[in-house]
Design a protein around this motif. Structure first.
Motif, PDB file in Angstrom:
ATOM      1  N   ALA A 246       0.844  -1.192   0.000  1.00  0.00           N
ATOM      2  CA  ALA A 246       0.000   0.000   0.000  1.00  0.00           C
ATOM      3  C   ALA A 246       0.875   1.236   0.000  1.00  0.00           C
ATOM      4  N   ASP A 247       0.397   2.276  -0.651  1.00  0.00           N
ATOM      5  CA  ASP A 247       1.194   3.484  -0.798  1.00  0.00           C
ATOM      6  C   ASP A 247       0.301   4.696  -0.593  1.00  0.00           C
ATOM      7  N   GLU A 248       0.911   5.863  -0.516  1.00  0.00           N
ATOM      8  CA  GLU A 248       0.155   7.093  -0.396  1.00  0.00           C
ATOM      9  C   GLU A 248      -0.466   7.461  -1.741  1.00  0.00           C
ATOM     10  N   LEU A 249      -1.606   8.132  -1.682  1.00  0.00           N
ATOM     11  CA  LEU A 249      -2.296   8.578  -2.886  1.00  0.00           C
ATOM     12  C   LEU A 249      -1.559   9.758  -3.495  1.00  0.00           C
ATOM     13  N   ARG A 250      -1.229   9.636  -4.790  1.00  0.00           N
ATOM     14  CA  ARG A 250      -0.546  10.698  -5.512  1.00  0.00           C
ATOM     15  C   ARG A 250      -1.516  11.296  -6.534  1.00  0.00           C
ATOM     16  N   PRO A 251      -1.299  12.545  -6.929  1.00  0.00           N
ATOM     17  CA  PRO A 251      -2.209  13.153  -7.909  1.00  0.00           C
ATOM     18  C   PRO A 251      -2.354  12.332  -9.189  1.00  0.00           C
ATOM     19  N   LYS A 252      -1.259  11.722  -9.656  1.00  0.00           N
ATOM     20  CA  LYS A 252      -1.331  10.973 -10.911  1.00  0.00           C
ATOM     21  C   LYS A 252      -2.039   9.628 -10.762  1.00  0.00           C
ATOM     22  N   ASP A 253      -2.394   9.220  -9.511  1.00  0.00           N
ATOM     23  CA  ASP A 253      -3.131   7.973  -9.307  1.00  0.00           C
ATOM     24  C   ASP A 253      -4.613   8.140  -9.611  1.00  0.00           C
ATOM     25  N   ARG A 254      -5.087   9.361  -9.621  1.00  0.00           N
ATOM     26  CA  ARG A 254      -6.527   9.607  -9.713  1.00  0.00           C
ATOM     27  C   ARG A 254      -7.150   8.943 -10.947  1.00  0.00           C
ATOM     28  N   ASP A 255      -6.605   9.225 -12.115  1.00  0.00           N
ATOM     29  CA  ASP A 255      -7.204   8.695 -13.344  1.00  0.00           C
ATOM     30  C   ASP A 255      -7.158   7.168 -13.405  1.00  0.00           C
ATOM     31  N   PRO A 256      -6.018   6.496 -13.084  1.00  0.00           N
ATOM     32  CA  PRO A 256      -6.021   5.025 -13.122  1.00  0.00           C
ATOM     33  C   PRO A 256      -7.029   4.400 -12.153  1.00  0.00           C
TER      34      PRO A 256
ATOM     35  N   ALA B 213     -12.061  12.765   5.305  1.00  0.00           N
ATOM     36  CA  ALA B 213     -12.488  11.590   6.072  1.00  0.00           C
ATOM     37  C   ALA B 213     -12.167  10.284   5.352  1.00  0.00           C
ATOM     38  N   ALA B 214     -11.712  10.365   4.095  1.00  0.00           N
ATOM     39  CA  ALA B 214     -11.419   9.155   3.329  1.00  0.00           C
ATOM     40  C   ALA B 214      -9.934   8.857   3.374  1.00  0.00           C
ATOM     41  N   ARG B 215      -9.597   7.554   3.425  1.00  0.00           N
ATOM     42  CA  ARG B 215      -8.215   7.088   3.335  1.00  0.00           C
ATOM     43  C   ARG B 215      -8.131   6.180   2.107  1.00  0.00           C
ATOM     44  N   ILE B 216      -7.735   6.751   0.987  1.00  0.00           N
ATOM     45  CA  ILE B 216      -7.620   5.998  -0.263  1.00  0.00           C
ATOM     46  C   ILE B 216      -6.176   5.540  -0.403  1.00  0.00           C
ATOM     47  N   LEU B 217      -5.965   4.237  -0.511  1.00  0.00           N
ATOM     48  CA  LEU B 217      -4.621   3.662  -0.538  1.00  0.00           C
ATOM     49  C   LEU B 217      -4.395   2.929  -1.850  1.00  0.00           C
ATOM     50  N   PRO B 218      -3.627   3.502  -2.770  1.00  0.00           N
ATOM     51  CA  PRO B 218      -3.245   2.754  -3.983  1.00  0.00           C
ATOM     52  C   PRO B 218      -2.355   1.573  -3.607  1.00  0.00           C
ATOM     53  N   ILE B 219      -2.453   0.511  -4.363  1.00  0.00           N
ATOM     54  CA  ILE B 219      -1.648  -0.679  -4.142  1.00  0.00           C
ATOM     55  C   ILE B 219      -0.743  -0.858  -5.350  1.00  0.00           C
ATOM     56  N   ARG B 220       0.566  -0.984  -5.085  1.00  0.00           N
ATOM     57  CA  ARG B 220       1.539  -1.062  -6.168  1.00  0.00           C
ATOM     58  C   ARG B 220       2.419  -2.301  -5.992  1.00  0.00           C
TER      59      ARG B 220
ATOM     60  N   GLN C 178      -5.684  -8.100  -2.511  1.00  0.00           N
ATOM     61  CA  GLN C 178      -6.405  -8.639  -1.352  1.00  0.00           C
ATOM     62  C   GLN C 178      -5.441  -8.958  -0.213  1.00  0.00           C
ATOM     63  N   ASN C 179      -4.253  -9.467  -0.531  1.00  0.00           N
ATOM     64  CA  ASN C 179      -3.247  -9.708   0.503  1.00  0.00           C
ATOM     65  C   ASN C 179      -2.938  -8.431   1.273  1.00  0.00           C
ATOM     66  N   VAL C 180      -2.734  -7.341   0.534  1.00  0.00           N
ATOM     67  CA  VAL C 180      -2.390  -6.063   1.159  1.00  0.00           C
ATOM     68  C   VAL C 180      -3.539  -5.568   2.022  1.00  0.00           C
ATOM     69  N   VAL C 181      -4.754  -5.656   1.506  1.00  0.00           N
ATOM     70  CA  VAL C 181      -5.910  -5.147   2.240  1.00  0.00           C
ATOM     71  C   VAL C 181      -6.097  -5.912   3.547  1.00  0.00           C
ATOM     72  N   THR C 182      -5.912  -7.229   3.514  1.00  0.00           N
ATOM     73  CA  THR C 182      -6.072  -8.024   4.731  1.00  0.00           C
ATOM     74  C   THR C 182      -5.064  -7.612   5.795  1.00  0.00           C
ATOM     75  N   THR C 183      -3.802  -7.451   5.390  1.00  0.00           N
ATOM     76  CA  THR C 183      -2.766  -7.053   6.344  1.00  0.00           C
ATOM     77  C   THR C 183      -3.032  -5.665   6.901  1.00  0.00           C
ATOM     78  N   ARG C 184      -3.405  -4.733   6.042  1.00  0.00           N
ATOM     79  CA  ARG C 184      -3.676  -3.373   6.513  1.00  0.00           C
ATOM     80  C   ARG C 184      -4.891  -3.318   7.426  1.00  0.00           C
ATOM     81  N   HIS C 185      -5.860  -4.191   7.195  1.00  0.00           N
ATOM     82  CA  HIS C 185      -7.034  -4.213   8.068  1.00  0.00           C
ATOM     83  C   HIS C 185      -6.661  -4.661   9.478  1.00  0.00           C
ATOM     84  N   ILE C 186      -5.787  -5.650   9.570  1.00  0.00           N
ATOM     85  CA  ILE C 186      -5.323  -6.093  10.892  1.00  0.00           C
ATOM     86  C   ILE C 186      -4.585  -4.958  11.597  1.00  0.00           C
ATOM     87  N   GLN C 187      -3.732  -4.269  10.856  1.00  0.00           N
ATOM     88  CA  GLN C 187      -3.010  -3.135  11.448  1.00  0.00           C
ATOM     89  C   GLN C 187      -3.988  -2.062  11.914  1.00  0.00           C
TER      90      GLN C 187
END
Length: 692
Positions: free
Chosen positions: A371-381, A406-413, A481-490
């Motif tokens: 998981a990574d921080e949301l960057r401006p260039k991530d918006r369109d993809p 209030a939103a936490r949008i996390l791109p996955i790379r 899905q692997n990333v989301v599961t781990t981040r949910h536990i955190q």
């Protein structure tokens, strides 16, 4: 000079001397690095050492580091088990040790152990990081698997890469190891025949005998049931039975179950005993390795020890799991940032054997994404993949929340790919305003359910996992899905004053319901919602009714409650040394038409046989015949083949009769036969190392 003291000056010196005493063989590998360091322009830039578990890769790296120091170079060593497989994490670790630059005129030798865990970074390492290093830097990579074909496809790396396949120790080196470890000479032949020179097995033999002698039974034969093909398992079981005390055995079990073991963990888990003394004892075991975060067993040893305890004593295993988990959870909750991510990984590691959860993970790609921080260039993809899988209405809602705090949008790379392969989006509804919640059917349905069934009190949090998808696999098990599961536990382990936690992003709720029910998230049909004609299920957990600590206890009960079975399965691959391999080929040729004898051939556990088919006598026989037929294809000289044919394929009654049939003097026949056998060994050995 009076007052001078001889011998090592520091404990590090003593450790170095002890390691040298126990280290044998690998002369060619050491000389390869030594000769490279002697050149102003090394003949290669990367030395890639590969071999299966227990063959001695980490030990070799330790000695290669000493070779570097003796040559005036500066070794910098990393272990991939302590790194997140992302470019930023890898760079941070290298830079912290100064491995990306030369210092004070000393050449740097960068060593990376367990590099198979860096598979997500292979392209980035090969194309970006390694080429950026100073020209005089030497790099040593050690892992279980050989380099991918991409390395050899590049003309530059084809010239600057050296690959070494590490094998079991040949008999002479195996005997030297046993002698250095104090194993009586009368046992050498028996031990070498059973272990085939496997370094980990040989070291375990020494440990078992040391425990035996420590109990003052010098005159009795040590209990070494070496006839079992799973020799490492047998030796470990035997070792457990001969440890100094119950506390030593418990410390060993802690080390096998936890990702890393420290004195602090031993103090937290064991009710009595000297944690420092137990930690030092663990440090001295041949199959225990050290890293920056603590001790850990060799992977083979870990699997055997942990599986055996779970099978033999489920109640003790359950108690051990709960104690270790409690310590790790406390560490997660009081840490932040990268440290918290590492502690969360320690927690996830404890659940690696869960039979219910594991089928919802994509284990083959585990660790390939982050998981990574949301960057401006991530918006369109992100909007494009959302519209593709879920329609324009959902994409509009994602765009809406991207602009809301209030939103936490996390791109996955994945490493080396800038464009996200997926994303997750969580909403902190306790931070969102009423107009924002009302604008989204999903947020509105979840919030109204929470208000009807237990409205949050001031200061309490309500979270909803509102968005999720993988670009390729959508909402099926995937790297995302692997990333989301781990981040949910955190998220759960670090949240404060958590009231409601909702998972409301799955379209196929029926598929995911078994997993979510297992983790005590109950489906609430009245909160399901529709966007663009698609229906999304909602699952909820009220953490005021069952808090995080109690939830963890429940998960532990469900994790350990699964019935364990005694360990089974085929014997592991055998990596014979070149002399042992050659002798096994000669024996198999002699026994070519004897199934009962071929069934005991160590070649059945070799790579060349296993990649050909089932490890049975028929497969081995067919392979030997193919190797022999390859001799007959040599139109320049078919005499070695004819000697092989009349000796092994269509054997005459005696070798003298074979020579007579071939019309050759016996000495000439024997010369051709020896050449034929050697060429068959070479043919098979090449395929053993390189594959078919």
């Amino acid at each position: 000079m009076a007052g001078e003291r001889s011998g090592p000056a520091t404990l590090a010196d003593r450790l170095r001397q002890a390691r040298r005493r126990r280290f044998v063989g690998r002369a060619e590998e050491l000389e390869l690095l030594r000769s490279a360091l002697a050149c102003d322009e090394p003949p290669f830039g990367v030395l890639f050492v590969h071999g299966p578990g227990g063959v001695g890769k980490s030990t070799l790296l330790t000695m290669l580091a000493e070779v570097a120091e003796e040559a005036g170079a500066r070794p910098v060593r990393l272990d991939a088990r302590t790194l997140e497989p992302t470019p930023p994490a890898f760079l941070a670790a290298v830079r912290a040790l100064g491995g990306d630059r030369e210092r004070e005129g000393a050449r740097t030798v960068l060593m990376v152990d367990t590099c198979e865990l860096l598979a997500p970074l292979e392209e980035w390492l090969r194309e970006e990081f390694l080429p950026s290093l100073p020209a005089t830097t030497l790099v040593v990579l050690a892992g279980r698997h050989p380099p991918s074909p991409h390395w050899r496809a590049d003309p530059g790396w084809r010239e600057l890469l050296r690959v070494v396949a590490l094998r079991n120790l040949p008999p002479r080196d195996g005997q030297a190891l046993l002698s250095a470890a104090g194993v009586p000479r009368r046992l050498h032949r028996r031990v070498l025949a059973a272990t085939h020179g496997h370094p980990l097995a040989l070291s375990l033999v020494a440990d078992v005998i040391a425990q035996h002698l420590a109990r003052r039974r010098e005159t009795a034969e040590p209990p070494l049931p070496l006839g079992d093909p799973h020799v490492v398992r047998v030796l470990l079981e035997n070792f457990i039975d001969t440890v100094p005390s119950r506390l030593h055995r418990r410390a060993l079990e802690v080390c096998a179950h936890a990702r890393f073991t420290t004195e602090e963990l031993l103090r937290a888990v064991l009710e009595d005993g000297d944690a420092h003394e137990l930690f030092e004892w663990l440090c001295g075991l041949s199959f225990i390795e050290t890293g920056v975060h603590g001790l850990f067993p060799h992977d083979v040893a870990r699997d055997v020890l942990d599986t055996e305890l779970r099978w033999r004593d489920p109640a003790s295993y359950h108690d051990l799991h709960r104690r270790i988990r409690g310590h790790i959870v406390a560490q997660v909750q009081r840490s932040t940032g990268l440290e918290q991510q590492r502690r969360t990984a320690d927690f996830v590691f404890l659940h690696r054997a869960n039979p219910v959860v594991s089928r919802f993970w994509d284990w083959e790609t585990f660790g390939l994404a982050h998981a990574d921080e949301l960057r401006p260039k991530d918006r369109d993809p992100l909007l494009a993949m959302t519209e593709l899988h879920q329609g324009p209405e959902q994409a509009e809602l994602l765009a809406f929340w991207m602009d809301r705090p209030a939103a936490r949008i996390l791109p996955i790379r994945t490493a080396g790919e800038e464009e996200p392969i997926g994303y997750a989006g969580m909403l902190a509804l306790h931070e969102a305003g009423e107009p924002d919640i009302a604008a989204d059917p999903g947020a509105r349905a979840v919030w109204q359910y929470a208000l009807r069934n237990g409205a949050p009190r001031p200061g309490e949090q309500v979270w909803v996992a509102r968005f999720f998808m993988d670009r390729e696999h959508y909402q099926r098990p995937s790297p995302s899905q692997n990333v989301v599961t781990t981040r949910h536990i955190q998220h759960l382990l670090s949240s404060k004053a958590l009231a409601w936690d909702f998972i409301a992003g799955y379209e196929d709720a029926d598929f995911w319901e078994p997993l979510l029910r297992h983790i005590d998230y109950h489906r609430v049909h009245e909160a399901s919602y529709e966007v663009g004609g698609r229906r999304y299920g909602v699952f909820a957990h009220d953490f005021r009714r069952l808090g995080v600590e109690e939830w963890l206890d429940l998960m532990s009960d469900r994790e350990i409650g699964a019935e364990a079975a005694p360990p089974t399965g085929p014997a592991p691959e055998l990596v014979l040394s070149r002399p042992d391999f050659a002798e096994a080929v000669r024996a198999a040729l002699r026994d070519l038409h004897r199934d009962d004898r071929l069934a005991g051939s160590p070649l059945l556990r070799s790579r060349v046989v296993r990649e050909r088919g089932e490890p049975v006598p028929d497969t081995l026989r067919a392979l030997l015949c193919e190797a022999a037929q390859a001799l007959g294809a040599d139109v320049r000289d078919d005499r070695p083949y004819r000697a092989i044919d009349r000796t092994y394929l269509r054997p005459a009654a005696t070798q003298e009769r074979a020579a007579e049939i071939l019309g050759l003097p016996f000495s000439t026949y024997r010369r051709h036969l020896a050449r034929g056998v050697e060429r068959i060994v070479d043919w098979l050995w090449t395929r053993e190392l390189q594959g078919p």
